[in-house]
Structures are given as C-alpha cells and as structure tokens.
Design an enzyme around this catalytic site. Sequence first.
Site, PDB file in Angstrom:
ATOM      1  N   GLU A  90      73.743  28.875  21.041  1.00 52.50           N
ATOM      2  CA  GLU A  90      75.013  29.259  20.398  1.00 52.50           C
ATOM      3  C   GLU A  90      76.224  28.816  21.228  1.00 52.50           C
ATOM      4  OE1 GLU A  90      74.918  33.434  19.255  1.00 52.50           O
ATOM      5  OE2 GLU A  90      73.436  33.002  17.707  1.00 52.50           O
ATOM      6  N   GLU A  98      67.038  31.754  14.764  1.00 53.39           N
ATOM      7  CA  GLU A  98      67.361  33.193  14.802  1.00 53.39           C
ATOM      8  C   GLU A  98      67.711  33.612  13.387  1.00 53.39           C
ATOM      9  OE1 GLU A  98      70.017  34.912  17.723  1.00 53.39           O
ATOM     10  OE2 GLU A  98      69.487  33.352  19.183  1.00 53.39           O
TER      11      GLU A  98
END
Length: 506
Positions: free
Chosen positions: A174, A293
């Site tokens: 991320e 995710e």
Amino acid sequence: MSVKAAMTVDKDFRIGSIDERIYGSFIEHLGRAVYGGIYEPGHPDSDEQGFRRDVLELVKELQVPIIRYPGGNFVSGYNWEDSVGPQSERPTRLELAWRVLETNQFGFNEFVDWTKKANSEVMMAVNLGTRGIDDARNILEYSNHPSGTYWSDLRRKHGYEQPHGIKTWCLGNEMDGPWQIGHKTADEYGRLANETAKAMRLVDPSIELVVCGSSHLHMPTFAQWEATVLEHTYDSVDYMSLHQYYGNPQDDTPTFLARSVQMDDFIGKVISTCDYVKAKNRSKKTIQLSFDEWNVWYHSHQSDRKLDPWQIAPPQLEDVYNHEDALLVGCMLISLLKRADRVKMACMAQLVNVIAPIMTETGGAAWKQTIFYPYLHASVFGRGQALIPLIQSDKYDTKEITDVPYLESVAVHNEEQGEVTIFAVNRHLDQALQLNIDLRSFGTLSLIEHIVLEHEDLKAANTREQPHTVQPHTGGNAAVEGGAKVTAALSKASWNVIRLRMSDRA
Ligand code: AHR
C-alpha cells in the site's frame, strides 16, 4: 410471493481456469494474529515449535494454498534480520505501523515452517517503506540461494540447510497510502519497485513479483497510480495488487450486500488500466491481478482507537463477524471467481484473530467465525473451470448502488471430479428467491448436496461461548428436473452451494 432469477450455464462458456491461489490468506505481525493466534508456546495444544495445533487444523480444513506475510503495514518498518537466528538474541523493537512492541520471537523461518505444517506456501513481502533494494536482495539470497554466500550460509547456520524456495514476492505494501511508513508518490514507488525487481530477479530469476496497486477503489490517486507504477515496472513485474474492505457502519444491509458490485467494477478498472499500459508499451505480456487483501472490516474500529501504545500483541482488529458479513464474503468470493481469467491470486485478510475467519482465546479455545464457511466452501468446492453465469435476476436499487441483482452466482466445473458446483447468494432480506438453472450441456446431473448458510438474525455471530450459532446445513431444497435443469428456492439472505454430479461419474 418470491423474487425470481434464471441462470444458464454451459460447460464450453468458460471464464477461465481457477488458480487455486485465489483462496489464499494473510498473516501479518499485527494484534494476536501471530502471538496468541498461530504461535503460542505454553498453550496446552501447541507443538514443539509453539504452533497451536487447533489453529493449524482449522487452517488445513480451509485448504489455504498461499499465505501472505509479514504485512501489511507492518512490512514497511520490518527489519527481517531481527527475526532470524537464536530467539534469545532477537531484539524487541518499536513497531510503528500499529504502535506496539515486536519481540521477534516468531520470525521468517518460523513462518516458513508453519506454512509447511499448514500445507500452504509463502507469499513474502519486502520492505519498500523504510528500506529498499539492498534489504530485498539480501532476504531473497537468505531465502532462496542454495549455499556458499554470506546470506545463504547464514540461513544454513540458522538450521535451514535447504533453501526455502519462496516463489512469490510482494514489492512493499500500500505504498500509495499516506498512512504507510515511507509513503511514496507513484513515480518514486514505480522507480524503486522496478529497480528492486531487477535486483531480485538477478538473485533468483524464477520468482514472481507483485507490484502495489491502490489501497482501495476510492483512493484519490486511483487509477493514475496503477498506470504510472506500471509505466515504470511493466517488464519487471507479474501481478498488480488490489486491496478492498467493506463495512456496514450505517446499518444499511441492502447497500452493504451490494458492495461486491463495486468490487466487480474495481477489478474491471484495474484490468483496463493494466491493459492500457500493455497497449501503450506494444507489449505481448499481460499483467495478472493479485487481490491480496479483501474482507469485511469495521466492527473493531472504535475499540482499536482506544488502545494504549507499546503493548505486546494486544487484541487489534478483532472483528466479530455476523451472518450478513458471511453473505458479503460469499458475494466477494463470487466476484473473484467471475474474473478467474485475470485474478490469479487473492488473500482473505486476514487468517487468525485479526479480521479473520478463525478466532482464538489466548490459552483457550479456537473457533470458526461466520465468514469461515463461505471461504471454506469456495476453497474446497471451487476448483476447476469458472463458467460464465448468464443471469436474469430481479433487481433492486439503493441510494448509492443501482441495478443490484438479488441473485449473485457463479458455476464451477471440476472436470477431474465430474462435478458442477453453483455458488449463490440471495440478497433479498425478506423473501426466498426462486432460481431456475439450465445446465443443458452437462447431460444428466444428480444432486450431491445443497448446502445452506442462513439465519433469522442478520446480526447473529459465533463467539467463544456460542461457537455454533451460525453454521451451514445440508437441507437445501435444490432439485434436478429432467436431467440438467435445477430448481431451488433460496432462503432469504442465504449463502448456497449446490453440488451436482455428472451422470458418467455416478
Ligand atoms: O489488513 C489490515 C491492514 O489493512 C494492512 O496492514 C494494510 O495493508 C491494510 O490497510
């Protein structure tokens, strides 16, 4: 009165082969995922390495093919060297992502051992937050190089004569998120990811690499982030990552259950962006997707804000999942299957205690959350060819999302087993859904079983005291008519698995 839907499935109308790695999961050094979750020396059910056997049994039941590690946000401050070698010499560090203490008593080699015991494989992430090329090439040398060099010989000294042979590596986590330690612009990250990928491939050309996409669909930099990052890395990476969590904080269940329609949209947009760069580069190579995710996450937000910093493995992100969460998880699994042509890996985030299908009590029991069941069914029965679901369904509108089909469904053909499995969610909260399925190309079919997950109370959950409140039964009413037509009345707000056998396998 009931709502209606019709579905046609043909064994030649294929989406693609399902890569079993879409049933992957994730263990981060976060909360009680590791300490008190998979690892608890002194627990009565732990083995000689301190791995909880009760948890391992549940993980094995899920047949999880690949598990991402060690983060997540954690990886952006991770010094992997702290986590190897004699445990008594490992340092305790301030862990900045979650503001706790990391003791490093469980580390890289222990995780490799644990995944073997779980019949799984490692998806390893490298730190591109505080660190970079050097760290990445060193851990890869430690992990995968046979011997005769500083890092490979250190691994051997640590008791691991054979290389770990880890194939899949994530280039950070991320990196578009301002919360990330070492957050970068798309150009900064793209350049670093590309140079890291080049160095890693020089160490071990057989690896596969995942580059960071956006942290979710509504990040302000989506999809420019993906395009820019791929412009830097197209030739040196194999997968683009996607992350997405949903919640129901306003208690608006029709909208909550429609979120997977947005997930379909997200996947489609990432595919378009990857293919835009492919076209621009005149490339023959196709970038595949790693949805590494995904889950429901919101129940624990309030309690997590109240935690004092610098504790060791405090309970964090311990969402207690209810029945409606399991329905959305079922829809999300169907979304992944509907894009089996491009989504080659996916990780339910996470696996134990932290936003997880498996919960434990430190020193006590382990049990299955509601979301365990759709994940289990998809993983066990969803292997083979994903088939295009031609669906005509009654629909509904919410303020935010329109044209939401009450039926969410996909079919999977397992040629080896001679089975066809229909996964289906009825999103209607008050009415059964009358479903007619035409499977004409399959010849004569017989019903193996119709599994149903249903509950009168959408908010019903499994807890340590009541671990079986929400669990599936095999009393669904699906029936085969005339060889290859199936009818079923899907209970309101239910997850369904209709398993059919082809007659030549009777
Ligand atoms: O899974 C929990 C966290 O969610 C991860 O650490 C991070 O990558 C994401 O924001």
